[in-house]
Motif scaffolding. Structure first.
Motif, PDB file in Angstrom:
ATOM      1  N   HIS A 172      29.736  49.272  33.383  1.00  0.00           N
ATOM      2  CA  HIS A 172      30.383  49.641  34.643  1.00  0.00           C
ATOM      3  C   HIS A 172      29.821  50.926  35.250  1.00  0.00           C
ATOM      4  CE1 HIS A 172      33.370  46.702  33.213  1.00  0.00           C
ATOM      5  NE2 HIS A 172      33.672  46.557  34.503  1.00  0.00           N
ATOM      6  N   ASN A 173      28.502  51.030  35.277  1.00  0.00           N
ATOM      7  CA  ASN A 173      27.846  52.154  35.943  1.00  0.00           C
ATOM      8  C   ASN A 173      26.402  51.756  36.229  1.00  0.00           C
ATOM      9  OD1 ASN A 173      26.367  54.651  36.421  1.00  0.00           O
ATOM     10  ND2 ASN A 173      28.199  55.716  35.699  1.00  0.00           N
ATOM     11  N   VAL A 174      26.083  51.517  37.500  1.00  0.00           N
ATOM     12  CA  VAL A 174      24.746  51.082  37.881  1.00  0.00           C
ATOM     13  C   VAL A 174      23.686  52.095  37.466  1.00  0.00           C
ATOM     14  CG1 VAL A 174      23.238  50.693  39.877  1.00  0.00           C
ATOM     15  CG2 VAL A 174      25.434  49.541  39.744  1.00  0.00           C
ATOM     16  N   TYR A 175      23.997  53.388  37.560  1.00  0.00           N
ATOM     17  CA  TYR A 175      22.994  54.413  37.290  1.00  0.00           C
ATOM     18  C   TYR A 175      22.689  54.538  35.795  1.00  0.00           C
ATOM     19  CZ  TYR A 175      24.172  55.365  42.103  1.00  0.00           C
ATOM     20  OH  TYR A 175      24.396  55.223  43.449  1.00  0.00           O
ATOM     21  N   ILE A 176      23.723  54.405  34.975  1.00  0.00           N
ATOM     22  CA  ILE A 176      23.467  54.369  33.538  1.00  0.00           C
ATOM     23  C   ILE A 176      22.671  53.115  33.187  1.00  0.00           C
ATOM     24  CG2 ILE A 176      24.559  54.076  31.269  1.00  0.00           C
ATOM     25  CD1 ILE A 176      26.738  55.978  32.156  1.00  0.00           C
ATOM     26  N   ASP A 177      23.025  52.008  33.819  1.00  0.00           N
ATOM     27  CA  ASP A 177      22.272  50.767  33.616  1.00  0.00           C
ATOM     28  C   ASP A 177      20.806  50.957  33.998  1.00  0.00           C
ATOM     29  OD1 ASP A 177      21.626  48.170  33.088  1.00  0.00           O
ATOM     30  OD2 ASP A 177      22.711  47.306  34.776  1.00  0.00           O
ATOM     31  N   ALA A 178      20.574  51.675  35.088  1.00  0.00           N
ATOM     32  CA  ALA A 178      19.202  51.879  35.564  1.00  0.00           C
ATOM     33  C   ALA A 178      18.395  52.739  34.601  1.00  0.00           C
ATOM     34  CB  ALA A 178      19.228  52.521  36.952  1.00  0.00           C
ATOM     35  N   ILE A 179      18.956  53.878  34.176  1.00  0.00           N
ATOM     36  CA  ILE A 179      18.185  54.768  33.314  1.00  0.00           C
ATOM     37  C   ILE A 179      18.046  54.203  31.904  1.00  0.00           C
ATOM     38  CG2 ILE A 179      20.104  56.215  32.481  1.00  0.00           C
ATOM     39  CD1 ILE A 179      18.186  58.630  32.931  1.00  0.00           C
ATOM     40  N   ALA A 180      19.044  53.425  31.457  1.00  0.00           N
ATOM     41  CA  ALA A 180      18.923  52.767  30.157  1.00  0.00           C
ATOM     42  C   ALA A 180      17.887  51.653  30.215  1.00  0.00           C
ATOM     43  CB  ALA A 180      20.271  52.200  29.716  1.00  0.00           C
ATOM     44  N   SER A 181      17.781  50.993  31.361  1.00  0.00           N
ATOM     45  CA  SER A 181      16.831  49.889  31.509  1.00  0.00           C
ATOM     46  C   SER A 181      15.398  50.379  31.671  1.00  0.00           C
ATOM     47  CB  SER A 181      17.212  49.028  32.724  1.00  0.00           C
ATOM     48  OG  SER A 181      18.477  48.446  32.558  1.00  0.00           O
ATOM     49  N   CYS A 182      15.203  51.431  32.483  1.00  0.00           N
ATOM     50  CA  CYS A 182      13.856  51.852  32.897  1.00  0.00           C
ATOM     51  C   CYS A 182      13.399  53.178  32.302  1.00  0.00           C
ATOM     52  CB  CYS A 182      13.794  51.948  34.418  1.00  0.00           C
ATOM     53  SG  CYS A 182      14.277  50.440  35.266  1.00  0.00           S
ATOM     54  N   GLY A 183      14.314  53.959  31.725  1.00  0.00           N
ATOM     55  CA  GLY A 183      13.939  55.245  31.174  1.00  0.00           C
ATOM     56  C   GLY A 183      13.601  56.267  32.255  1.00  0.00           C
ATOM     57  N   LEU A 184      13.107  57.421  31.838  1.00  0.00           N
ATOM     58  CA  LEU A 184      12.773  58.495  32.774  1.00  0.00           C
ATOM     59  C   LEU A 184      11.680  58.075  33.744  1.00  0.00           C
ATOM     60  CD1 LEU A 184      12.825  61.691  30.515  1.00  0.00           C
ATOM     61  CD2 LEU A 184      14.376  61.141  32.404  1.00  0.00           C
ATOM     62  N   PHE A 185      10.701  57.333  33.243  1.00  0.00           N
ATOM     63  CA  PHE A 185       9.594  56.907  34.094  1.00  0.00           C
ATOM     64  C   PHE A 185      10.101  56.068  35.265  1.00  0.00           C
ATOM     65  CE2 PHE A 185       6.279  53.858  35.276  1.00  0.00           C
ATOM     66  CZ  PHE A 185       5.226  54.722  35.549  1.00  0.00           C
ATOM     67  N   GLY A 186      10.926  55.099  34.965  1.00  0.00           N
ATOM     68  CA  GLY A 186      11.462  54.245  36.022  1.00  0.00           C
ATOM     69  C   GLY A 186      12.404  54.973  36.947  1.00  0.00           C
ATOM     70  N   MET A 187      13.230  55.894  36.404  1.00  0.00           N
ATOM     71  CA  MET A 187      14.184  56.617  37.227  1.00  0.00           C
ATOM     72  C   MET A 187      13.497  57.552  38.205  1.00  0.00           C
ATOM     73  SD  MET A 187      17.372  55.848  36.956  1.00  0.00           S
ATOM     74  CE  MET A 187      18.182  57.295  37.606  1.00  0.00           C
ATOM     75  N   ILE A 188      12.423  58.204  37.776  1.00  0.00           N
ATOM     76  CA  ILE A 188      11.673  59.086  38.686  1.00  0.00           C
ATOM     77  C   ILE A 188      11.119  58.283  39.853  1.00  0.00           C
ATOM     78  CG2 ILE A 188       9.580  60.495  38.897  1.00  0.00           C
ATOM     79  CD1 ILE A 188      10.097  61.438  36.020  1.00  0.00           C
ATOM     80  N   PHE A 189      10.560  57.140  39.566  1.00  0.00           N
ATOM     81  CA  PHE A 189      10.036  56.283  40.618  1.00  0.00           C
ATOM     82  C   PHE A 189      11.150  55.813  41.546  1.00  0.00           C
ATOM     83  CE2 PHE A 189       9.135  52.003  42.204  1.00  0.00           C
ATOM     84  CZ  PHE A 189       7.963  52.235  42.915  1.00  0.00           C
ATOM     85  N   MET A 190      12.297  55.425  40.973  1.00  0.00           N
ATOM     86  CA  MET A 190      13.404  54.909  41.767  1.00  0.00           C
ATOM     87  C   MET A 190      13.991  55.986  42.670  1.00  0.00           C
ATOM     88  SD  MET A 190      16.817  52.913  40.481  1.00  0.00           S
ATOM     89  CE  MET A 190      17.635  54.400  39.889  1.00  0.00           C
ATOM     90  N   VAL A 191      14.201  57.192  42.121  1.00  0.00           N
ATOM     91  CA  VAL A 191      14.748  58.286  42.927  1.00  0.00           C
ATOM     92  C   VAL A 191      13.801  58.646  44.067  1.00  0.00           C
ATOM     93  CG1 VAL A 191      15.347  60.745  42.890  1.00  0.00           C
ATOM     94  CG2 VAL A 191      16.163  59.231  41.070  1.00  0.00           C
ATOM     95  N   TYR A 192      12.506  58.659  43.790  1.00  0.00           N
ATOM     96  CA  TYR A 192      11.524  58.946  44.843  1.00  0.00           C
ATOM     97  C   TYR A 192      11.577  57.871  45.926  1.00  0.00           C
ATOM     98  CZ  TYR A 192       7.032  59.543  47.175  1.00  0.00           C
ATOM     99  OH  TYR A 192       6.052  59.705  48.123  1.00  0.00           O
ATOM    100  N   PHE A 193      11.666  56.614  45.520  1.00  0.00           N
ATOM    101  CA  PHE A 193      11.729  55.510  46.477  1.00  0.00           C
ATOM    102  C   PHE A 193      12.978  55.621  47.356  1.00  0.00           C
ATOM    103  CE2 PHE A 193      13.547  51.378  47.535  1.00  0.00           C
ATOM    104  CZ  PHE A 193      12.511  50.789  48.232  1.00  0.00           C
ATOM    105  N   ILE A 194      14.133  55.891  46.722  1.00  0.00           N
ATOM    106  CA  ILE A 194      15.382  55.997  47.480  1.00  0.00           C
ATOM    107  C   ILE A 194      15.327  57.171  48.451  1.00  0.00           C
ATOM    108  CG2 ILE A 194      17.851  56.491  47.279  1.00  0.00           C
ATOM    109  CD1 ILE A 194      17.847  54.932  44.659  1.00  0.00           C
ATOM    110  N   HIS A 195      14.797  58.303  48.003  1.00  0.00           N
ATOM    111  CA  HIS A 195      14.709  59.478  48.875  1.00  0.00           C
ATOM    112  C   HIS A 195      13.810  59.204  50.071  1.00  0.00           C
ATOM    113  CE1 HIS A 195      12.889  63.342  50.187  1.00  0.00           C
ATOM    114  NE2 HIS A 195      14.147  63.732  50.118  1.00  0.00           N
ATOM    115  N   GLN A 196      12.670  58.590  49.843  1.00  0.00           N
ATOM    116  CA  GLN A 196      11.709  58.356  50.920  1.00  0.00           C
ATOM    117  C   GLN A 196      12.176  57.288  51.898  1.00  0.00           C
ATOM    118  OE1 GLN A 196       9.858  61.302  50.318  1.00  0.00           O
ATOM    119  NE2 GLN A 196       8.378  60.026  51.385  1.00  0.00           N
ATOM    120  N   ASN A 197      12.928  56.331  51.439  1.00  0.00           N
ATOM    121  CA  ASN A 197      13.298  55.196  52.287  1.00  0.00           C
ATOM    122  C   ASN A 197      14.720  55.244  52.819  1.00  0.00           C
ATOM    123  OD1 ASN A 197      11.010  52.968  52.205  1.00  0.00           O
ATOM    124  ND2 ASN A 197      11.098  53.895  50.174  1.00  0.00           N
ATOM    125  N   CYS A 198      15.618  55.942  52.131  1.00  0.00           N
ATOM    126  CA  CYS A 198      17.029  55.874  52.489  1.00  0.00           C
ATOM    127  C   CYS A 198      17.609  57.178  53.042  1.00  0.00           C
ATOM    128  CB  CYS A 198      17.855  55.447  51.281  1.00  0.00           C
ATOM    129  SG  CYS A 198      17.379  53.867  50.566  1.00  0.00           S
TER     130      CYS A 198
END
Length: 252
Positions: A172-198
């Protein structure tokens, strides 16, 4: 429509039923909060009295729907979005802020009284009492997918897998799901993508973009769905808002 179906009889939490499927209240309100915030802005800036009354009526319907779900997440999300917007909005005079606060307080009190009269006790208790909330246990279990593999993560849905094993339910937490799924590498990419696009806009639209982002993204702290439309739909909407608001001369 919002209160006609209680998908878990012992909690009496209102949800909706569509084509034979019951939907968890937290997911319902994740999509209601941005609409409620938008109607709040429409009510605030409507130039005609009839328009303002129409938007205010819609806003009240959404607020009642949010309260009927017995979920704390949308209350926190909507309050945060409105609060941040007001903090950043220099165009609103102090007298207008005070007037809106008084009127808003009256509306909230009236809704509260109605709420106490018509809603089951379990629904109100769900919002008011957080002492027995099990989410922290679920989050602690789900984050193990990250701590066990912090660089690349443990793979999609690993947080839900672990939280079901150690805490008996999904994370019941999308962000924990994201960092558990992708690790730091994936989270850095995701945060950069969200910042640049949203979250890119002109300075005149910054407060709208930031407050809208809170309305869309805070509810994701309380629901599942990192690799589903639950996560992608808010990002798509925020991307459209951002692309419009970064154009020269655009104004929400």
């Amino acid at each position: 429509w919002m209160v006609g179906d209680y998908y878990i009889s012992w909690t009496l939490r209102a949800s909706y039923r569509f084509l034979g499927e019951n939907k968890d209240p937290n997911y319902v309100t994740a999509y209601i909060v941005p609409a409620a915030f938008y109607l709040f802005l429409q009510t605030l800036y409507a130039k005609k009295f009839k328009q303002r009354c129409l938007y205010l009526t819609g806003l009240l319907v959404y607020l009642v729907a949010i309260l009927c779900t017995g979920s704390r997440a949308p209350v926190l999300s909507l309050a945060s979005a409105i609060g941040v917007y007001y903090i950043m909005d220099n165009s609103v005079s102090n007298s207008k802020r005070l007037g809106i606060l008084i009127i808003g307080g009256g509306i909230v009190y009236a809704l509260y009284r109605i709420y106490m009269m018509v809603m089951p006790e379990q629904v109100f208790d769900r919002i008011a009492n957080s002492a027995e909330d099990s989410r922290l246990d679920l989050w602690k279990a789900g984050i193990r997918g990250f701590t066990e593999s912090p660089i690349l993560g443990s793979g999609l849905n690993s947080s839900n897998y672990l939280s079901n094993i150690y805490a008996g339910n999904h994370c019941h937490n999308v962000y924990i799901d994201a960092i558990a799924s992708c690790g730091l590498f994936g989270m850095i990419f995701m945060v950069y993508f969200i910042h640049q696009n949203c979250f890119k806009s002109t300075s005149a639209n910054n407060k709208f973009i930031l407050a809208s982002g809170l309305a869309f993204l805070i509810p994701l702290f309380f629901i599942n769905g990192f690799n589903s439309a639950t996560f992608l739909m808010p990002l798509m909407m925020m991307t459209m808002f951002s692309h419009y608001c970064r154009k020269a001369g655009s104004h929400y």
